[in-house]
Design a protein around this motif. Structure first.
Motif, PDB file in Angstrom:
ATOM      1  N   HIS A  17       0.805  -1.224   0.000  1.00  0.00           N
ATOM      2  CA  HIS A  17       0.000   0.000   0.000  1.00  0.00           C
ATOM      3  C   HIS A  17       0.837   1.273   0.000  1.00  0.00           C
ATOM      4  O   HIS A  17       0.387   2.323   0.464  1.00  0.00           O
ATOM      5  CB  HIS A  17      -0.942  -0.002   1.217  1.00  0.00           C
ATOM      6  N   SER A  18       2.052   1.210  -0.552  1.00  0.00           N
ATOM      7  CA  SER A  18       2.919   2.397  -0.561  1.00  0.00           C
ATOM      8  C   SER A  18       3.064   3.014  -1.937  1.00  0.00           C
ATOM      9  O   SER A  18       3.800   3.986  -2.102  1.00  0.00           O
ATOM     10  CB  SER A  18       4.303   2.028  -0.018  1.00  0.00           C
ATOM     11  N   GLY A  19       2.392   2.464  -2.944  1.00  0.00           N
ATOM     12  CA  GLY A  19       2.510   2.973  -4.306  1.00  0.00           C
ATOM     13  C   GLY A  19       2.063   4.418  -4.419  1.00  0.00           C
ATOM     14  O   GLY A  19       1.412   4.972  -3.526  1.00  0.00           O
ATOM     15  N   THR A  20       2.408   5.034  -5.546  1.00  0.00           N
ATOM     16  CA  THR A  20       2.158   6.467  -5.726  1.00  0.00           C
ATOM     17  C   THR A  20       0.797   6.792  -6.328  1.00  0.00           C
ATOM     18  O   THR A  20       0.479   7.976  -6.485  1.00  0.00           O
ATOM     19  CB  THR A  20       3.262   7.074  -6.597  1.00  0.00           C
ATOM     20  N   ALA A  21      -0.016   5.800  -6.645  1.00  0.00           N
ATOM     21  CA  ALA A  21      -1.349   6.064  -7.191  1.00  0.00           C
ATOM     22  C   ALA A  21      -2.356   6.248  -6.056  1.00  0.00           C
ATOM     23  O   ALA A  21      -3.366   5.544  -5.952  1.00  0.00           O
ATOM     24  CB  ALA A  21      -1.779   4.928  -8.123  1.00  0.00           C
ATOM     25  N   GLN A  22      -2.061   7.192  -5.174  1.00  0.00           N
ATOM     26  CA  GLN A  22      -2.927   7.506  -4.036  1.00  0.00           C
ATOM     27  C   GLN A  22      -2.536   8.883  -3.511  1.00  0.00           C
ATOM     28  O   GLN A  22      -1.473   9.415  -3.825  1.00  0.00           O
ATOM     29  CB  GLN A  22      -2.796   6.455  -2.942  1.00  0.00           C
ATOM     30  N   GLU A  23      -3.407   9.445  -2.713  1.00  0.00           N
ATOM     31  CA  GLU A  23      -3.181  10.816  -2.253  1.00  0.00           C
ATOM     32  C   GLU A  23      -2.105  10.914  -1.178  1.00  0.00           C
ATOM     33  O   GLU A  23      -1.397  11.924  -1.097  1.00  0.00           O
ATOM     34  CB  GLU A  23      -4.493  11.412  -1.758  1.00  0.00           C
ATOM     35  N   HIS A  24      -1.967   9.906  -0.353  1.00  0.00           N
ATOM     36  CA  HIS A  24      -0.975   9.925   0.721  1.00  0.00           C
ATOM     37  C   HIS A  24      -0.303   8.552   0.774  1.00  0.00           C
ATOM     38  O   HIS A  24      -0.982   7.533   0.881  1.00  0.00           O
ATOM     39  CB  HIS A  24      -1.624  10.230   2.081  1.00  0.00           C
ATOM     40  N   SER A  25       1.026   8.536   0.753  1.00  0.00           N
ATOM     41  CA  SER A  25       1.772   7.281   0.778  1.00  0.00           C
ATOM     42  C   SER A  25       2.701   7.252   1.976  1.00  0.00           C
ATOM     43  O   SER A  25       3.415   8.227   2.254  1.00  0.00           O
ATOM     44  CB  SER A  25       2.589   7.112  -0.506  1.00  0.00           C
ATOM     45  N   VAL A  26       2.701   6.131   2.702  1.00  0.00           N
ATOM     46  CA  VAL A  26       3.660   5.888   3.777  1.00  0.00           C
ATOM     47  C   VAL A  26       4.655   4.864   3.264  1.00  0.00           C
ATOM     48  O   VAL A  26       4.273   3.763   2.863  1.00  0.00           O
ATOM     49  CB  VAL A  26       2.957   5.379   5.052  1.00  0.00           C
ATOM     50  N   LEU A  27       5.927   5.218   3.279  1.00  0.00           N
ATOM     51  CA  LEU A  27       6.949   4.346   2.696  1.00  0.00           C
ATOM     52  C   LEU A  27       8.277   4.551   3.407  1.00  0.00           C
ATOM     53  O   LEU A  27       8.481   5.535   4.131  1.00  0.00           O
ATOM     54  CB  LEU A  27       7.086   4.581   1.196  1.00  0.00           C
ATOM     55  N   PRO A  28       9.220   3.605   3.213  1.00  0.00           N
ATOM     56  CA  PRO A  28      10.524   3.738   3.870  1.00  0.00           C
ATOM     57  C   PRO A  28      11.237   5.018   3.455  1.00  0.00           C
ATOM     58  O   PRO A  28      11.189   5.425   2.288  1.00  0.00           O
ATOM     59  CB  PRO A  28      11.283   2.494   3.381  1.00  0.00           C
ATOM     60  N   ALA A  29      11.937   5.633   4.403  1.00  0.00           N
ATOM     61  CA  ALA A  29      12.602   6.907   4.145  1.00  0.00           C
ATOM     62  C   ALA A  29      13.687   6.789   3.089  1.00  0.00           C
ATOM     63  O   ALA A  29      13.988   7.784   2.412  1.00  0.00           O
ATOM     64  CB  ALA A  29      13.199   7.447   5.445  1.00  0.00           C
ATOM     65  N   ASP A  30      14.270   5.598   2.918  1.00  0.00           N
ATOM     66  CA  ASP A  30      15.346   5.468   1.920  1.00  0.00           C
ATOM     67  C   ASP A  30      14.823   5.397   0.490  1.00  0.00           C
ATOM     68  O   ASP A  30      15.607   5.257  -0.444  1.00  0.00           O
ATOM     69  CB  ASP A  30      16.241   4.266   2.221  1.00  0.00           C
ATOM     70  N   ARG A  31      13.503   5.540   0.326  1.00  0.00           N
ATOM     71  CA  ARG A  31      12.922   5.637  -1.010  1.00  0.00           C
ATOM     72  C   ARG A  31      12.412   7.058  -1.295  1.00  0.00           C
ATOM     73  O   ARG A  31      11.712   7.279  -2.285  1.00  0.00           O
ATOM     74  CB  ARG A  31      11.783   4.628  -1.173  1.00  0.00           C
TER      75      ARG A  31
END
Length: 343
Positions: free
Chosen positions: A98-112
């Motif tokens: 659920h971290s992909g960019t096809a959404q309004e808010h993304s939670v993802l690892p900081a190294d990305r």
């Protein structure tokens, strides 16, 4: 928040717009409000899978590896970005549901997540990721270097970019020129030649010309130093005919077929190096080095996007993500972007 998800592989129609809660970042994570997302061939290939209706590794998936936006929150231990920073993202969806960019808010690892220079637009940021890091890797694998790109790093080198009108080819031309290389590119049509020229290639050739080898050899009598290759099955004979002794061929795609036949003896005699490039498994160190060089190039005014610089933009709203996937899958020339939220 609005998000695009799919729960099975298949046609673009499997992509659905849903409403989901906004999550908080955990330790080492960042939450980004996406302004613009990029769509790449890898996105539709992942969505399509090897057959329709396949089970996924997760219950459902938010697609999209690339994007740009603004940091909204950071978890414990995050030091590379702060709340309010403009950023660009890479590999957002890799091995994550659920971290992909096809959404309004993304939670993802900081190294990305990488800072977006002040002079760069969100459109530029969303167009980096897969194409620019792939191009960087292809330009830094040669036996005789360089291992990192910076102005002058490719001075005196001749780089041949196959398919200079594509997104990776476009980034490779721009980064190679920024690093000081002489850039030759091959294209299939006059319209694509105009795009490659706008990107900055000094020599734009039609790969179907009967004298293509002679044309390249007149530009590089000793042979080209490095080839950024999108279609090895189609171009292996051409590549061998124009590569110099100890030259390298960086292969990042399989356009035109999966099987390549090589003349072993002739490759022996030239000490040719083949380097295959897949962004997902190059390692975190390469990704970090690429992001640093890409940001330096952005600051210097390289990696511009838009038709006037060789990369036409095609825009869609988030609700039209299926149409965006379909356009990329059809082989459209240029960069497909999704406007996610207001800047």
């Amino acid at each position: 928040m609005r998000a695009i998800v799919y729960s099975q592989t298949g046609e673009p129609s499997v992509l659905q717009l849903v409403d989901r809660p906004v999550n908080e970042p955990g330790a080492g994570e960042v939450r980004v409000r996406l302004v613009v997302a990029g769509v790449n061939p890898t996105d539709w290939k992942s969505r399509r899978g090897s057959a329709p209706g396949q089970a996924l590794a997760f219950e459902d998936v938010v697609p999209g590896q690339d994007g740009a936006g603004i940091v909204e929150a950071v978890g414990d231990g995050v030091e590379n970005v702060a709340v309010g920073d403009r950023v660009w993202l890479a590999l957002a969806a890799y091995q994550l549901a659920h971290s992909g960019t096809a959404q309004e808010h993304s939670v993802l690892p900081a190294d990305r997540v990488f800072p977006l220079p002040a002079n760069a637009s969100f459109d530029q940021g969303a167009s980096l990721g897969v194409p620019a890091i792939t191009a960087y890797r292809a330009l830094t694998v040669a036996e005789d270097g360089p291992s990192r790109l910076h102005p002058g790093a490719l001075h005196g080198k001749v780089v041949l970019v196959a398919g200079g009108a594509g997104a990776v080819g476009h980034a490779a031309i721009q980064l190679a020129r920024w690093a000081g290389a002489t850039v030759i590119t091959t294209v299939s049509s006059p319209s694509k030649a105009e795009l490659a020229t706008a990107a900055g290639a000094q020599h734009v050739l039609t790969y179907t010309d009967s004298d293509i080898v002679g044309q390249i050899r007149r530009i590089a009598p000793e042979g080209v130093d490095l080839i950024v290759e999108v279609a090895p099955a189609q171009n292996s004979h051409l590549d061998l005919a124009v590569i110099r002794n100890r030259g390298s061929i960086a292969v990042y795609a399989n356009n035109g077929g999966d099987q390549v036949t090589l003349d072993v003896r002739r490759h022996f005699s030239l000490n040719v190096r083949y380097q295959f490039v897949l962004l997902y498994t190059v390692g975190a160190d390469v990704i970090r080095a690429a992001a640093e060089a890409i940001n330096a190039a952005l600051v210097d005014g390289a990696l511009a996007v838009g038709e006037e610089t060789g990369l036409p933009l095609h825009r869609f709203d988030l609700a039209q993500t299926a149409d965006a996937h379909a356009l990329v899958e059809s082989g459209a020339v240029g960069k497909v972007l999704i406007d996610v939220t207001a800047e």
